[in-house]
Write an enzyme that holds these catalytic residues in place. Structure first.
Site, PDB file in Angstrom:
ATOM      1  N   GLU B  60      41.361  54.586  47.011  1.00 56.46           N
ATOM      2  CA  GLU B  60      40.729  54.773  48.320  1.00 56.46           C
ATOM      3  C   GLU B  60      41.753  54.860  49.439  1.00 56.46           C
ATOM      4  OE1 GLU B  60      39.817  52.500  46.084  1.00 56.46           O
ATOM      5  OE2 GLU B  60      37.879  53.297  45.417  1.00 56.46           O
ATOM      6  N   HIS B 130      27.820  46.066  45.312  1.00 58.30           N
ATOM      7  CA  HIS B 130      27.202  47.388  45.450  1.00 58.30           C
ATOM      8  C   HIS B 130      26.103  47.352  46.499  1.00 58.30           C
ATOM      9  CE1 HIS B 130      29.075  47.781  41.455  1.00 58.30           C
ATOM     10  NE2 HIS B 130      29.158  49.049  41.743  1.00 58.30           N
TER      11      HIS B 130
HETATM   12  C1  LIG Z   1      37.910  49.994  44.367  1.00 60.16           C
HETATM   13  C2  LIG Z   1      36.826  50.649  43.570  1.00 60.16           C
HETATM   14  N1  LIG Z   1      36.585  51.954  43.737  1.00 60.16           N
HETATM   15  C3  LIG Z   1      35.582  52.550  43.063  1.00 60.16           C
HETATM   16  C4  LIG Z   1      34.811  51.844  42.193  1.00 60.16           C
HETATM   17  C5  LIG Z   1      33.671  52.521  41.447  1.00 60.16           C
HETATM   18  N2  LIG Z   1      34.011  52.657  40.026  1.00 60.16           N
HETATM   19  C6  LIG Z   1      33.583  51.746  39.125  1.00 60.16           C
HETATM   20  S1  LIG Z   1      34.153  52.066  37.618  1.00 60.16           S
HETATM   21  C7  LIG Z   1      35.000  53.438  38.097  1.00 60.16           C
HETATM   22  C8  LIG Z   1      35.826  54.204  37.106  1.00 60.16           C
HETATM   23  C9  LIG Z   1      36.920  53.376  36.496  1.00 60.16           C
HETATM   24  O1  LIG Z   1      37.593  54.073  35.520  1.00 60.16           O
HETATM   25  P1  LIG Z   1      38.730  53.432  34.617  1.00 60.16           P
HETATM   26  O2  LIG Z   1      39.552  52.475  35.433  1.00 60.16           O
HETATM   27  O3  LIG Z   1      39.468  54.517  33.951  1.00 60.16           O
HETATM   28  O4  LIG Z   1      37.964  52.522  33.558  1.00 60.16           O
HETATM   29  P2  LIG Z   1      36.848  52.927  32.476  1.00 60.16           P
HETATM   30  O5  LIG Z   1      35.533  52.912  33.188  1.00 60.16           O
HETATM   31  O6  LIG Z   1      37.200  54.263  31.960  1.00 60.16           O
HETATM   32  O7  LIG Z   1      36.875  51.877  31.432  1.00 60.16           O
HETATM   33  C10 LIG Z   1      34.786  53.648  39.466  1.00 60.16           C
HETATM   34  C11 LIG Z   1      35.331  54.784  40.227  1.00 60.16           C
HETATM   35  C12 LIG Z   1      35.094  50.468  42.052  1.00 60.16           C
HETATM   36  N3  LIG Z   1      34.395  49.680  41.220  1.00 60.16           N
HETATM   37  N4  LIG Z   1      36.104  49.901  42.747  1.00 60.16           N
END
Ligand SMILES: Cc1ncc(C[n+]2csc(CCOP(=O)(O)OP(=O)(O)O)c2C)c(N)n1
Lengths: 400, 325
Positions: B60, B130
């Site tokens: 972000e 959320h």
């Molecule tokens: C700071 C932040 N930004 C956005 C989100 C929303 N979000 C939750 S999970 C996710 C994807 C995460 O992907 P990754 O770290 O590759 O883990 P995976 O889900 O593939 O295990 C996002 C964008 C969040 N939880 N926290």
């Protein structure tokens, strides 16, 4: 020592392509030249049982979500080896700071199905008091830090926690899990830099599962994955086949030695694939093909370990069948129990914000109770909790 | 006219803005081919190409820092932060950079083209990460504009105005209403004014002020009040910074009573700012204390969400108490 050259020599790091450490092939046989890690029979069985239990819990809970019994769920299907293998290589008292898709580690440590369910249903027995969404587990007893949804925030915290462990001299370390998506966050970079500058016994464990929600790895980073970043921070690094639990186990075991014996951080990148959707609210058909998923299904980490165990006769087909049946039954039974329990009491709204309840909060709470007494049918949970209070005589009378 | 939900209205506004001005660029986590986790940017990549609508890496502070640079260059970035709860990694870029670009450079440079869109608010069983309504952190930041639409019609008109506004705008979208709020929305281009409140309903007994998702809840409370013969003046602020104090003052001078409602915690919440301004400007006209109906001074809960939320019954009670003071 500065080395001078007299031609402009730009480097991209391509010369440093990082290999993937792998021991077991998809048939459950050791690769030629691979050395089997020292893993006792009971330990291997504990690892397998945790992986199997995680798989079954995930299947059942996703189904429960689809039936509307549960508001939300996240599976770790396809990544059980990465997660359980890492946990199995730690001392059970080492701290784990996870992202959210690592229920396998908690399963390995002995979190009971009841404990999982209480959190998933946010009932009165949930350690987190029904405040967080499903899958945000935590266990002080099992040295598993409560999950926080904002991504990557746990990574620098892990550096700090491990620094404290080093000062305490207890021989423990911290392992933090995160996804390749979360590794883009500033917190990741801050964490690695501080860990290497301050010589901290922390293991950074990246689950590179190819996707961050819909964003494929190629849109997440341009380099050769996450592993090469370690060089920038002068850190030990290993890339491992995340679907091969023996390789994950052995890599993490050696990483732990570096961490606790030399107080140096290690980065591990486990290459795997998120076989399931991102969460129960996600539909991956909008951004990837079934064919792609099938390629990875063939590399199933649970099956791979099962084959190895069967060949060693450390596991049998009968055990597999009974174990699966027992687990499925246990999940269903505990789910029914957890669903039926009451919600956390109304007081849990205002407790734990501070160590002591502030006067402002108390005032707001008293006002809320008066309001709920006036409209009990609009707040069934609050009303139930208040009735209970009246019943046990802990609530002051005469407010209504 | 077409019938649209709020997501469709937002998508439609982005489509119009991108078609009209090739400097408009949309990006953020998952906004590309997938169209965003809520689908607000659906089909924009297909239509305008990958260079104008794309996924960013998951960072972000990077998204907003990048957007600041892009806006300073003269482009018109519309950056999406996936949930308002995750805007805080970008807080430094927004509060110290976005908001102060014009001021610190003596207007040599500005990031006026920037719009930051983000879903906010509770009532969706999202728990503490959320569900937050972080507006107050940003209304304390001179140099930003903060806009919150309440329905699809408002969302489209205000978003188009935000994108074309000469100042950076934080556009908070009430996610609980994304699909739930459906209404008539003109298909053509139109704008609604930033910085102006809207009087939704006129009444003489009490003024009720809110914004975003609370307007729906206020509507229900006002119906209950009217069944009891209480006539409410209902105002949607629409913009929280700079907010339209004159419209609220004018109303309170008429009614002598004020209830303000928001989901965020009470202490330091934006209702406090409104209450202070109104008592300053309407002191002798007030017939009862200004009431604030808000969330508790706690993080947003999960299981006891209903108890936490400032709902229609709580607002109705505040109206009643105010009138019977
Ligand atoms: C700071 C932040 N930004 C956005 C989100 C929303 N979000 C939750 S999970 C996710 C994807 C995460 O992907 P990754 O770290 O590759 O883990 P995976 O889900 O593939 O295990 C996002 C964008 C969040 N939880 N926290």
């Amino acid at each position: 020592m500065t080395k001078y050259v007299h031609q402009p020599d730009f480097m991209t790091g391509d010369e440093l392509s990082i290999p993937t450490f792998s021991l077991l092939d998809p048939e459950g046989d050791l690769y030629p030249g691979a050395v089997e890690p020292e893993l006792e029979r009971d330990h291997a069985r504990r690892i397998y049982q945790a992986m199997l239990a995680t798989r079954i819990l995930d299947e059942r809970m996703l189904a429960a979500q689809r039936q509307g019994r549960l508001s939300f769920y996240m599976q770790c299907t396809g990544e059980e080896a990465a997660v359980v293998g890492a946990a199995a290589a730690l001392n059970d008292a080492d701290m784990i700071m996870a992202q959210y898709r690592e229920q396998g580690a908690l399963m390995y440590r002995g979190f009971s199905i009841d404990e999982f369910m209480n959190q998933l249903f946010g009932n009165d027995l949930d350690y987190g008091k029904g405040r967080q969404m499903p899958i945000h587990y935590g266990s002080r007893k099992l040295h598993y830090m409560t999950i926080s949804s904002p991504l990557a925030t746990q990574i620098p915290q892990a550096t700090g926690y491990a620094y404290g462990q080093k000062l305490a001299g207890n021989g423990h370390c911290t392992l933090t899990f995160f996804g390749e998506g979360a590794a883009s966050e500033g917190d990741f970079h801050a964490a690695l830099n501080m860990a290497s500058v301050h010589q901290v016994p922390v293991i950074f464990f990246c689950r590179n599962n190819g996707y961050a929600i819909s964003t494929p790895a190629v849109e997440q980073f341009a380099a050769d994955g996450i592993a090469p970043r370690a060089f920038g921070y002068h850190m030990h690094v290993i890339r491992v086949d995340g679907n091969d639990v023996l390789a994950v186990y052995e890599a993490t075991r050696q990483a732990r030695k570096i961490a606790v014996e030399r107080n140096q951080p290690v980065l591990i990148e486990a290459m795997s694939y998120r076989l399931a959707a991102h969460s129960s609210s996600d539909d991956p058909s909008g951004y990837r093909s079934k064919d792609e998923e099938e390629v990875w299904r063939a590399k199933d980490p649970v099956l791979r370990l099962q084959k190895w165990l069967l060949k060693k006769q450390w596991w049998s087909e009968e055990e597999e069948t009974t174990q699966q049946e027992t687990l499925r039954r246990e999940v269903l039974e505990t789910m029914k129990r957890a669903e039926k329990r009451s919600s956390p009491p109304l007081e849990s709204l205002i407790s734990d914000v501070y160590a002591d309840i502030t006067p402002a909060l108390q005032r707001q709470f008293d006002q809320l109770k008066r309001h709920i007494r006036r409209y009990p049918e609009a707040y069934p949970r609050g009303a139930a909790s208040l009735d209970l209070d009246v019943g046990t005589g802990t609530d002051s009378q005469g407010e209504a | 006219m077409a019938t649209m939900n709020m997501l469709q209205a937002i998508n439609n506004a982005l489509d119009i803005a991108m078609a009209e001005d090739e400097k408009v660029i949309c990006f953020g986590e998952d906004v590309g081919i997938f169209g965003g986790v809520f689908r607000a940017t659906s089909h924009l990549q297909e239509k305008f190409g990958k260079s104008r609508c794309f996924n960013t890496p998951l960072v972000e502070q990077g998204i907003i820092g990048f957007a600041n640079g892009l806006a300073a260059q003269g482009s018109v970035p519309v950056a999406e932060i996936q949930f308002a709860d995750y805007i805080f990694p970008a807080f430094d870029q927004i509060v110290n950079e976005t908001a102060k670009f014009r001021y610190r450079s003596g207007d040599l440079f500005n990031v006026g083209g920037l719009t930051i869109r983000t879903p906010y608010g509770g009532g969706i069983a999202g728990g503490l990460y959320h569900s937050q309504s972080p507006e107050a952190y940003f209304t304390h930041t001179p140099g930003l504009k903060v806009v919150v639409p309440r329905n699809p019609y408002q969302a489209k008109g205000l978003l188009l105005a935000a994108i074309r506004d000469p100042d950076p705008v934080l556009f908070l979208e009430p996610k609980r209403l994304y699909r739930a709020a459906v209404g008539d929305v003109p298909e053509e281009d139109y704008q609604l004014p930033i910085g102006e409140a809207e009087v939704i309903k006129e009444g003489t007994d009490i003024t009720v002020v809110g914004w975003g998702a609370q307007m729906e809840v206020i509507g229900k409370a006002v119906e209950l009040a009217e069944e009891q013969g209480i006539a409410c003046d209902v105002i949607d602020l629409r913009t929280l910074l700079p907010w339209d104090a004159d419209t609220v003052v004018e109303s309170v001078l008429k009614t002598g009573r004020l209830v303000v409602s928001h989901e965020a915690p009470l202490t330091g919440g934006f209702a406090g700012e409104i209450a202070a301004t109104i008592q300053e400007r309407c002191f002798l006209y007030l017939e009862s204390p200004i009431a604030r109906v808000t969330g508790l001074d706690t993080p947003f809960p999960l299981v006891l969400e209903k108890e936490y939320m400032p709902d229609h019954l709580k607002i109705f009670e505040a109206i009643r108490e105010s009138v019977n003071f």
